[in-house]
Scaffold this active site. Structure first.
Site, PDB file in Angstrom:
ATOM      1  N   LYS A  33     -28.160  50.554  49.408  1.00 13.20           N
ATOM      2  CA  LYS A  33     -29.230  49.948  50.125  1.00 13.20           C
ATOM      3  C   LYS A  33     -29.180  50.395  51.319  1.00 13.20           C
ATOM      4  O   LYS A  33     -30.293  50.759  52.290  1.00 13.20           O
ATOM      5  CB  LYS A  33     -29.303  48.519  50.056  1.00 13.20           C
ATOM      6  CG  LYS A  33     -30.100  47.849  50.846  1.00 13.20           C
ATOM      7  CD  LYS A  33     -29.949  46.174  50.681  1.00 13.20           C
ATOM      8  CE  LYS A  33     -28.718  45.714  51.407  1.00 13.20           C
ATOM      9  NZ  LYS A  33     -29.374  45.780  52.957  1.00 13.20           N
ATOM     10  N   ASN A  34     -28.186  50.487  52.186  1.00 11.15           N
ATOM     11  CA  ASN A  34     -28.142  50.502  53.787  1.00 11.15           C
ATOM     12  C   ASN A  34     -28.016  52.143  54.081  1.00 11.15           C
ATOM     13  O   ASN A  34     -28.244  52.395  55.129  1.00 11.15           O
ATOM     14  CB  ASN A  34     -26.734  49.855  54.086  1.00 11.15           C
ATOM     15  CG  ASN A  34     -26.659  48.257  54.153  1.00 11.15           C
ATOM     16  OD1 ASN A  34     -27.744  47.917  53.807  1.00 11.15           O
ATOM     17  ND2 ASN A  34     -25.745  47.641  54.395  1.00 11.15           N
ATOM     18  N   ASP A  65     -19.183  43.603  54.812  1.00 14.41           N
ATOM     19  CA  ASP A  65     -20.143  43.193  53.872  1.00 14.41           C
ATOM     20  C   ASP A  65     -19.392  42.788  52.433  1.00 14.41           C
ATOM     21  O   ASP A  65     -19.814  42.529  51.489  1.00 14.41           O
ATOM     22  CB  ASP A  65     -21.122  44.273  53.559  1.00 14.41           C
ATOM     23  CG  ASP A  65     -22.315  44.070  54.495  1.00 14.41           C
ATOM     24  OD1 ASP A  65     -22.321  43.370  55.443  1.00 14.41           O
ATOM     25  OD2 ASP A  65     -22.945  45.289  54.605  1.00 14.41           O
ATOM     26  N   ARG A  80     -27.353  38.201  66.185  1.00 18.22           N
ATOM     27  CA  ARG A  80     -27.594  39.787  65.791  1.00 18.22           C
ATOM     28  C   ARG A  80     -28.689  40.456  66.785  1.00 18.22           C
ATOM     29  O   ARG A  80     -29.935  40.817  66.326  1.00 18.22           O
ATOM     30  CB  ARG A  80     -27.785  39.808  64.429  1.00 18.22           C
ATOM     31  CG  ARG A  80     -27.176  39.417  63.548  1.00 18.22           C
ATOM     32  CD  ARG A  80     -27.231  39.705  61.982  1.00 18.22           C
ATOM     33  NE  ARG A  80     -27.164  40.897  61.666  1.00 18.22           N
ATOM     34  CZ  ARG A  80     -27.523  41.576  60.427  1.00 18.22           C
ATOM     35  NH1 ARG A  80     -27.940  40.740  59.393  1.00 18.22           N
ATOM     36  NH2 ARG A  80     -27.139  42.916  60.196  1.00 18.22           N
ATOM     37  N   CYS A 135     -30.089  35.375  62.662  1.00 17.20           N
ATOM     38  CA  CYS A 135     -29.912  35.436  61.136  1.00 17.20           C
ATOM     39  C   CYS A 135     -28.973  34.348  60.726  1.00 17.20           C
ATOM     40  O   CYS A 135     -28.329  33.780  61.688  1.00 17.20           O
ATOM     41  CB  CYS A 135     -29.590  36.771  60.537  1.00 17.20           C
ATOM     42  SG  CYS A 135     -27.724  37.193  60.459  1.00 17.20           S
ATOM     43  N   ARG A 179     -34.178  42.756  58.506  1.00 17.61           N
ATOM     44  CA  ARG A 179     -33.918  43.401  59.967  1.00 17.61           C
ATOM     45  C   ARG A 179     -34.025  44.547  60.279  1.00 17.61           C
ATOM     46  O   ARG A 179     -34.279  45.387  61.036  1.00 17.61           O
ATOM     47  CB  ARG A 179     -32.711  42.883  60.528  1.00 17.61           C
ATOM     48  CG  ARG A 179     -32.286  41.325  60.522  1.00 17.61           C
ATOM     49  CD  ARG A 179     -30.764  40.970  60.904  1.00 17.61           C
ATOM     50  NE  ARG A 179     -30.587  41.737  62.089  1.00 17.61           N
ATOM     51  CZ  ARG A 179     -30.771  41.164  63.297  1.00 17.61           C
ATOM     52  NH1 ARG A 179     -31.369  40.037  63.558  1.00 17.61           N
ATOM     53  NH2 ARG A 179     -30.582  41.939  64.320  1.00 17.61           N
ATOM     54  N   ARG A 201     -32.283  40.739  47.067  1.00 10.67           N
ATOM     55  CA  ARG A 201     -32.548  41.798  48.236  1.00 10.67           C
ATOM     56  C   ARG A 201     -31.382  42.892  48.000  1.00 10.67           C
ATOM     57  O   ARG A 201     -31.755  43.989  48.644  1.00 10.67           O
ATOM     58  CB  ARG A 201     -32.179  41.014  49.778  1.00 10.67           C
ATOM     59  CG  ARG A 201     -33.322  40.153  49.811  1.00 10.67           C
ATOM     60  CD  ARG A 201     -33.037  39.555  51.135  1.00 10.67           C
ATOM     61  NE  ARG A 201     -32.979  40.682  52.454  1.00 10.67           N
ATOM     62  CZ  ARG A 201     -32.420  40.551  53.476  1.00 10.67           C
ATOM     63  NH1 ARG A 201     -31.886  39.232  53.999  1.00 10.67           N
ATOM     64  NH2 ARG A 201     -32.418  41.662  54.344  1.00 10.67           N
TER      65      ARG A 201
END
Ligand code: UD1
Length: 422
Positions: free
Chosen positions: A22-23, A304, A121, A116, A92, A396
């Site tokens: 995802k990132n 994470d 952040r 958040c 974000r 998500r």
């Protein structure tokens, strides 16, 4: 509202195919804005965050198609250079459009994301970086308003390592005039993937994956096709599911080299871990042993995966200490794990977990993407039924999690739950 219900106590075993990261997918999608023609990205996960980025790109005028796990984007003609609050507050990573819009169109209006669940952040480093490239950046009515006729290469020493700011500045610098040198750059594999994508599109970048990235600006980027890297966080989460249930999990389609410190920690906790090509096999017999975890920038232990390892420590033998150095407040999962019977105390950015022999199934609420997966891990091993509400967080960041876990033998299903009052 949707929730996930788990009957704990099943041992998980089998193979699970890891999705694309995802990132890495999100900044690469934003980078398509730099290209006046078609971009194809393979191995894109089917996730809400990807759909949110697609919605934002379409709003800007990008033609976008999602076929299975490939994305076709075309940013030839744009109709807007504004990222509205409604989308940015949902995700974000929408801020990633700032650099590409500014570099290619000379202007961008991007909502400030706000805070958040785990702290403020800020995006100050993104803004400072754009200014150092010669843009005029103002904050107007909650928006970052940036303008530049032509960005100019510059030395950009980041006082703090930031994945987002490194990616944003790197994208902007691809079309700047002259040389940009990012110092104290983020080394995360997702930044390397973004750089590889940009290079495939004609950008001149070197040093990605190290603390110093150099970008020699070019006049234009060209259409390209790129295959995304696998998700190291999803990989770590499924391995944790094997570890916590005393199971045997094989993750396929992944990159063991991106998880070295994580695999070392699994081994320290008593798991047998073997890697071969794109596969990682984890076998756990008996009770896990506690270990300490300190999150850090890559190649350190990823923040994470902090919540998921906390779930492991909740049932491990002994006491484990977690130092969260990236987001000092990232402990919203602690009170929820405590509802499952975990013994955790938090002082500042340090959490101490005393392992229990068992957890008890309970209703819990997820607070962010990775906290949700920690609660699911807890539920997999707890006695009785656990229901996790606010499950939209999990959608998500995890593709088809209940299907993947069911295929490994978990008793898990999606249900309708009452909205929590909290
Ligand atoms: C990315 C990941 C997120 C991960 C994080 C850290 C995406 C979409 N998200 O987030 O999952 O947890 O990296 O690995 O890739 N900071 C500032 N000013 C800034 C930017 C950041 O002070 O302008 C601080 C942050 O508050 C934090 C640290 O820098 O303490 C690292 O944040 P950063 O690496 O930027 O995280 P993200 O890119 O937002």
């Amino acid at each position: 509202m949707e929730g996930i219900e788990i009957q704990g106590g099943r041992r998980l075993a089998g193979e699970v195919r890891i999705s694309g990261a995802k990132n890495a997918a999100l900044p690469i999608m934003a980078a398509s804005l730099l290209i006046p023609g078609p971009t194809r990205i393979h191995n894109v996960p089917r996730l809400h965050d990807v759909l949110t980025m697609l919605e934002l790109l379409r709003l800007l005028g990008v033609a976008g198609d999602h076929e299975e796990r490939s994305l076709k984007l075309d940013a030839r003609d744009l109709v807007s250079t504004e990222a509205p609050y409604d989308l940015v507050r949902k995700m974000r990573a929408s801020v990633y459009v700032l650099g590409p819009l500014l570099a290619r169109f000379g202007r961008a209006r991007v909502s400030l994301p706000g805070g958040c669940a785990w702290g403020p952040r800020p995006v100050d480093l993104h803004i400072k970086g754009m200014r150092q490239l010669g843009a005029k950046v103002d904050l107007e009515h909650g928006y970052i308003v940036a303008r530049a006729d032509q960005l100019k290469g510059a030395r950009i020493p980041f006082e703090k390592s930031s994945v987002g700011a490194t990616g944003n500045v790197m994208m902007a610098a691809t079309l700047a005039r002259g040389l940009t040198r990012i110092e104290n750059a983020a080394c995360e594999p997702e930044i390397v993937a973004l750089a590889d994508f940009l290079i495939a599109a004609g950008a001149r970048i070197r040093g990605h994956g190290t603390k110093t990235i150099e970008i020699e600006g070019v006049d234009a980027l060209h259409p390209t096709t790129f295959t995304n890297i696998p998700d190291r966080i999803e990989t770590g989460t499924y391995l944790a599911a094997g570890a916590i249930t005393g199971g045997e999990i094989i993750c396929t389609g992944t990159r063991p080299d991106l998880l070295e410190i994580v695999l070392a920690r699994f081994r320290e906790m008593g798991c047998r871990v073997e890697c071969e090509g794109d596969r990682i096999r984890l076998v756990q017999e008996g009770r896990l042993r506690a270990a300490d975890v300190e999150t850090a920038v890559y190649p350190g232990f990823p923040t994470d995966l902090q919540a998921q390892f906390m779930a492991l420590l909740c049932v491990a033998e002994g006491i484990g200490v977690i130092h969260e150095t990236i987001y000092p407040d990232r402990f919203t999962h602690v009170p929820e794990l405590a509802r499952l019977g975990a013994e955790i105390s938090v002082h500042g950015n340090v959490a101490t977990v005393r392992g229990s022999r068992s957890l008890q199934g309970s209703p819990v609420m997820s607070t962010d993407i990775r906290a949700s997966s920690a609660l699911i891990l807890g539920g997999l091993v707890a006695n009785g039924t656990t229901t996790v509400s606010r499950i939209y967080h999990i959608d998500r960041g995890y593709e088809a999690i209940e299907e993947k876990l069911s295929a490994l033998g978990a008793d898990i299903r999606r249900i309708e739950v009452d909205a929590p009052l909290r």
